[in-house]
Design an enzyme around this catalytic site. Structure first.
Site, short mmCIF file in Angstrom:
data_model
loop_
_atom_site.label_atom_id
_atom_site.label_comp_id
_atom_site.label_asym_id
_atom_site.label_seq_id
_atom_site.Cartn_x
_atom_site.Cartn_y
_atom_site.Cartn_z
N GLY A 130 72.44 8.06 -11.18
CA GLY A 130 73.66 8.44 -10.48
C GLY A 130 74.38 9.63 -11.08
N HIS A 145 73.56 15.45 -8.96
CA HIS A 145 73.84 16.88 -8.88
C HIS A 145 72.66 17.58 -8.22
CE1 HIS A 145 71.16 16.95 -12.29
NE2 HIS A 145 71.98 16.20 -13.00
N HIS A 200 69.08 16.55 -9.24
CA HIS A 200 68.55 15.35 -8.56
C HIS A 200 68.14 15.70 -7.12
CE1 HIS A 200 71.37 13.34 -11.55
NE2 HIS A 200 70.24 12.73 -11.80
N LYS A 237 62.87 18.36 -16.86
CA LYS A 237 63.89 18.45 -17.92
C LYS A 237 63.65 17.32 -18.93
CE LYS A 237 68.22 16.76 -17.57
NZ LYS A 237 68.50 16.02 -18.81
#
Ligand code: AMP
Length: 283
Positions: free
Chosen positions: A31, A34, A37, A150
């Site tokens: 959650g 941004h 995602h 990432k």
């Protein structure tokens, strides 16, 4: 967009989709979503006919309870963003739904991949990641799972789990989405003070420097690492958790700079732990 919190409701929809031969893409998240995602979502939508996002802050992957408590929650704006990006289903379970009290705890691990990098300084973290991701895979039955590069070690460990345990799922890594100064987008960036946010831009600049020195012909690994470490430490409030150069497949340290390498770092800026990873190629 369908939002479900209960396993039975999720299963009903998944079996309908399976009957209709839908290709299911799954993007697990914690959650505070941004654009990074949403790149997973976009990739999934390009590849699959149905896209599922799960939003679950998984307690078993936090080795520090303070970090778990401080993890931001923004469900309302998360749902809005998912809807705007055409997500078909959001799975939003409670901790009790995922970990009922009756459950017998299970621990999974791939020792060779998780005793390095984040696994060394966050004991238990990847055991928790493998536990939640395998549970979510069984619940959502996706054809594809999308993971951000990432978090390269996570991507690598999940890929290995799927391969070793023959999960019928293809794992795809999605390139890191960055802010305008190059800092990798992360829910944790919200916790940086304005001054620390400025300091955090040293991380992407360190990756630029790494590429430049690599292209400039620097072949001595110790010298290279020293240059990069010194650069990061020019920032105030910076503490390096690790800065490692490893093989992108085995995640074991490299002894020389040749071919593909993973430059991986975790840095505390103030209280906030930021990670970044890039696969580089030494000429
Ligand atoms: P998280 O909510 O932080 O657990 O992340 C959920 C998924 O989104 C993971 O696969 C992450 O690697 C991925 N992700 C997080 N930040 C980014 C980013 N900046 N670019 C691409 N993917 C990301």
């Amino acid at each position: 967009m369908i939002v479900v919190s209960e396993i039975a409701d999720l299963k009903t929809i998944i079996s309908e989709w399976k009957q209709n031969q839908e290709t299911i893409g799954f993007c697990p998240t914690m959650g505070t979503l941004h654009d990074g995602h949403m790149d997973l979502v976009k990739t999934s939508k390009g590849q699959c006919t149905k896209t599922i996002v799960s939003i679950f802050i998984n307690p078993t992957q936090f080795n520090d309870p303070k970090d778990f408590d401080a993890y931001p929650k923004n469900t309302e704006s998360d749902l809005k963003l998912c809807e705007e990006h055409g997500v078909d289903l959001v799975f939003l379970p409670s901790v009790e739904v995922i970990y009922p009290k009756s459950q017998t705890p299970i621990q999974m691990s791939i020792p060779s991949l998780q005793t390095t990098l984040c696994g060394r300084t966050r004991p238990g973290h990847f055991e928790g990641v493998l536990q939640i991701v395998s549970k979510l895979f069984h619940l959502t039955e996706p054809n594809y799972g999308f993971f951000g590069l990432k978090d390269y070690q996570q991507y690598r460990i999940i890929s290995a789990m799927v391969e070793e345990l023959n999960f019928p799922i293809r794992i795809l890594g999605v390139p890191t989405k960055r802010e305008s100064d190059g800092l990798a987008m992360s829910s944790r960036n919200l916790r940086l003070s304005p001054k620390d946010r400025e300091t955090a831009s040293l991380i992407p600049r360190m990756f630029q420097l790494a590429k430049k020195t690599l292209l400039g012909g620097e072949k001595n690994l110790i010298v290279w690492k020293e240059i990069l470490t010194d650069f990061l430490l020019t920032g105030s409030n910076v503490k390096i958790d690790y800065l490692e150069i490893v093989d992108p497949i085995t995640l074991q340290p490299l002894s020389n700079l040749n071919g593909e390498l993973l430059l991986a770092t975790a840095v505390f800026v103030g209280e906030v732990r930021l990670i970044d990873n890039e696969v580089l190629v030494s000429p």
